[in-house]
Design an enzyme around this catalytic site. Sequence first.
Site, PDB file in Angstrom:
ATOM      1  CB  CYS A 160      19.390 -51.935 -28.004  1.00 37.46           C
ATOM      2  SG  CYS A 160      19.576 -52.280 -29.758  1.00 37.46           S
ATOM      3  NE  ARG A 168      18.548 -55.321 -22.736  1.00 41.36           N
ATOM      4  CZ  ARG A 168      17.516 -56.049 -22.329  1.00 41.36           C
ATOM      5  NH1 ARG A 168      17.520 -56.564 -21.116  1.00 41.36           N
ATOM      6  NH2 ARG A 168      16.490 -56.267 -23.109  1.00 41.36           N
ATOM      7  CD1 TRP A 224      24.108 -57.563 -30.759  1.00 39.93           C
ATOM      8  CD2 TRP A 224      22.230 -57.554 -31.972  1.00 39.93           C
ATOM      9  NE1 TRP A 224      24.089 -58.705 -31.517  1.00 39.93           N
ATOM     10  CE2 TRP A 224      22.948 -58.729 -32.272  1.00 39.93           C
ATOM     11  CE3 TRP A 224      21.017 -57.336 -32.626  1.00 39.93           C
ATOM     12  CZ2 TRP A 224      22.496 -59.678 -33.185  1.00 39.93           C
ATOM     13  CZ3 TRP A 224      20.563 -58.276 -33.535  1.00 39.93           C
ATOM     14  CH2 TRP A 224      21.300 -59.434 -33.803  1.00 39.93           C
ATOM     15  CG  ASN A 271      15.687 -53.300 -27.313  1.00 37.75           C
ATOM     16  OD1 ASN A 271      16.069 -53.874 -28.336  1.00 37.75           O
ATOM     17  ND2 ASN A 271      15.615 -53.893 -26.135  1.00 37.75           N
ATOM     18  N   GLY A 272      14.429 -52.803 -30.592  1.00 40.20           N
ATOM     19  CA  GLY A 272      13.422 -53.530 -31.368  1.00 40.20           C
ATOM     20  C   GLY A 272      13.633 -53.303 -32.859  1.00 40.20           C
ATOM     21  CD  GLU A 324      24.859 -74.910 -23.405  1.00 36.78           C
ATOM     22  OE1 GLU A 324      24.171 -74.810 -24.426  1.00 36.78           O
ATOM     23  OE2 GLU A 324      25.187 -73.933 -22.712  1.00 36.78           O
ATOM     24  CE  LYS A 350      27.634 -71.493 -23.520  1.00 37.77           C
ATOM     25  NZ  LYS A 350      26.236 -71.755 -23.355  1.00 37.77           N
ATOM     26  CD  GLU A 353      27.692 -68.826 -26.355  1.00 36.18           C
ATOM     27  OE1 GLU A 353      26.915 -67.922 -26.662  1.00 36.18           O
ATOM     28  OE2 GLU A 353      27.429 -69.692 -25.510  1.00 36.18           O
ATOM     29  CG  HIS A 397      25.344 -92.363 -39.717  1.00 34.71           C
ATOM     30  ND1 HIS A 397      25.090 -93.461 -40.525  1.00 34.71           N
ATOM     31  CD2 HIS A 397      25.117 -92.778 -38.450  1.00 34.71           C
ATOM     32  CE1 HIS A 397      24.700 -94.483 -39.777  1.00 34.71           C
ATOM     33  NE2 HIS A 397      24.720 -94.092 -38.512  1.00 34.71           N
ATOM     34  CE  LYS A 406      22.749 -63.891 -20.329  1.00 38.29           C
ATOM     35  NZ  LYS A 406      23.405 -65.203 -20.472  1.00 38.29           N
TER      36      LYS A 406
HETATM   37  O1  M6R Z   1      17.166 -65.741 -22.767  1.00 36.44           O
HETATM   38  P1  M6R Z   1      16.981 -67.037 -23.518  1.00 36.44           P
HETATM   39  O2  M6R Z   1      17.330 -68.213 -22.706  1.00 36.44           O
HETATM   40  O3  M6R Z   1      15.640 -67.151 -24.145  1.00 36.44           O
HETATM   41  O4  M6R Z   1      18.032 -66.937 -24.694  1.00 36.44           O
HETATM   42  C1  M6R Z   1      18.088 -67.910 -25.699  1.00 36.44           C
HETATM   43  C2  M6R Z   1      19.436 -67.898 -26.391  1.00 36.44           C
HETATM   44  O5  M6R Z   1      19.634 -66.673 -27.026  1.00 36.44           O
HETATM   45  C3  M6R Z   1      20.569 -68.135 -25.386  1.00 36.44           C
HETATM   46  O6  M6R Z   1      20.359 -69.316 -24.687  1.00 36.44           O
HETATM   47  C4  M6R Z   1      21.920 -68.210 -26.097  1.00 36.44           C
HETATM   48  O7  M6R Z   1      21.978 -69.292 -26.959  1.00 36.44           O
HETATM   49  C5  M6R Z   1      23.002 -68.301 -25.034  1.00 36.44           C
HETATM   50  N1  M6R Z   1      23.347 -66.998 -24.550  1.00 36.44           N
HETATM   51  C6  M6R Z   1      24.209 -68.991 -25.498  1.00 36.44           C
HETATM   52  O8  M6R Z   1      25.120 -69.161 -24.474  1.00 36.44           O
END
Ligand code: M6R
Length: 614
Positions: A2, A27, A74, A100-101, A487, A491, A494, A510, A609
């Site tokens: 948040c 966030r 969030w 937040n938490g 990766e 991308k 998400e 496999h 984020k």
């Molecule tokens: O801030 P961080 O790199 O620790 O975050 C880890 C993941 O939440 C972050 O890499 C997430 O998978 C990406 N935003 C995806 O694009």
Amino acid sequence: MCGIVAYLGDKQAYPILVNGLHRLEYRGYDSAGVALVTAGELKVYKCQGKVAELEAHVNGQDRSGTVGIGHTRWATHGQPNDVNAHPHVSTSGDLALIHNGIIENYAAIKEELLHRGHRFRSETDTEVLVHLIDDIRSSENMDLPNAVRLALESVVGAYAIVVLDRTNPDMLVAARKSSPLVVGVGENGEHFLASDATPIVEHTRNVVYLEDGEMAVIERGKGLRVLNMRNQEKTPFVQELEMHLEALEKGGYDHFMLKEIFEQPRSIRDSMRGRLNLAQSEVVLGGIKDHEQRFVNAKRIIIVGCGTSWHAGLVGEYLFEDLARIPVEVEYASEFRYRDPIIHEEDIVLAISQSGETADTLAAIEMAKSKGATIIGICNVVGSSIARVTHAGSYTHAGPEIGVASTKAFTAQVTVLTLMALMIGQRRGTLAASRFHQLINELDSIPAKVEKVLANDAHIRYIADIYRNATNALYLGRGYTFPVALEGALKLKEISYIHAEGYPAAEMKHGPIALIDEEMPVFVIATKGASYEKVVSNIQEVKARKGKIIAIVTEGDTVVKGIADHVIEIPGAPDCLVPLLSVVPLQLISYHIAVMRGCNVDQPRNLAKSVTVE
Ligand code: M6R
């Protein structure tokens, strides 16, 4: 997860809060709210949706006042709706609180408070805090800072909170544990509070990062006091922010994600700046200098991270094993922290995180630290929690990453890992001088090569258009490019909500090969290098089942061009540097597909984020 922002000063709080919420929206963005004290009245405005919806909701209502708190949420406990949005208000109507938490023992506290006559309106864990503080304050006849401190003693969980008091609009009380909180020290006694510096930077460059277990008490005319949970005061350590406002703007791009993809030649260069010395043929990482010998002598490296950072860690595994000949294990921080893993004092634990606030990564660090390992951080956000709890580390210097989908942070992390592996390989004597020299020169040329990949954007967009309606996609890579396949798939899923899987190319037969039909796009990284011929065979296997191949190939390749449905050329590079180039077209493919499908690229559904809850 948040976003928190608060203001106390001589200016009108509302515009500062709303502007801050826009900056923090990355966030969390399922609901938003503000609370202000206006002529002795507590005004709380909150609603489901984004900050723009909150603005529409508040429009025309009284929003005056020089003290206030704001929140963008969030959801964890309770759906995203108007009632569950923060701020939450105490039964007496005097206190408003943002959080937040997660409060883990909220159910037990709630039951007790219900018996004591408090009325709950929301389904959130947060609401218990505001009632608890108010209860302690009135029953113990305590001032607000002491009531907050006492209340937090009975709380299990993670929090950053700010409390606003209708009866004393000259005070804000904040506290943190496992969730970040920054105080901005402005002009004429004004102060800001926020979960990161993004809402603060346009008002002041002077900030105080609260440590875990600390409280901030801000009082009009008296300034800032920082206290620990034993009520002991400490002198606040005021630091100057390095962040620049332009980095928080889109700068003419349609989305932050596109801007950040296109920033990569610069961000990769910034990650290397002052560290890569071609003339002296050396790599210098000042942040880990004091721990370099431990690194050189390490029996094992354990890399921890989540999501994209975990993918960067996988590239790191190949790098350290290849260049420095040190065994590496790469762990999801969330699994590692609960596994009671075997850790030796000679182990180096490398923690990778863009935000430096990821709860699972932080917990993994604490656990490894308690077992005596040396912890090295690779973080992007300066002053973040991970940067502060690690023994040493290297910042990635990618600049603020606002798009939820990580792009430039990934390439910056891989750049720093490459520098580390080169440096340690050289010190350990596992890298011949000639190879070291060749690789540092190749690394230096990567930013220019990324420019060339980006210049191909129109062609990449054309391919994206063909596959915009796909329902599934497969990503294949081998060796150094296997993590890139993971990766690429992350991308796509998400931000466009297309189901995608990344696999080592040879592993496809496999299982995943069963999915291949004429509808299935298969993105393959088939660059010239150690696995080239084998990947070409894997491509043939896909084609034999009528799958569609989109191949990332080395410039001038003719073999794959003859088999694939589409190729995207990238400049040639040694295997260990190919991840830095091959990930870029995959980022662009995902971006364009998501835009074409009308998705919110910068704020994809359900995501945030910075994942500060486990
Ligand atoms: O801030 P961080 O790199 O620790 O975050 C880890 C993941 O939440 C972050 O890499 C997430 O998978 C990406 N935003 C995806 O694009």
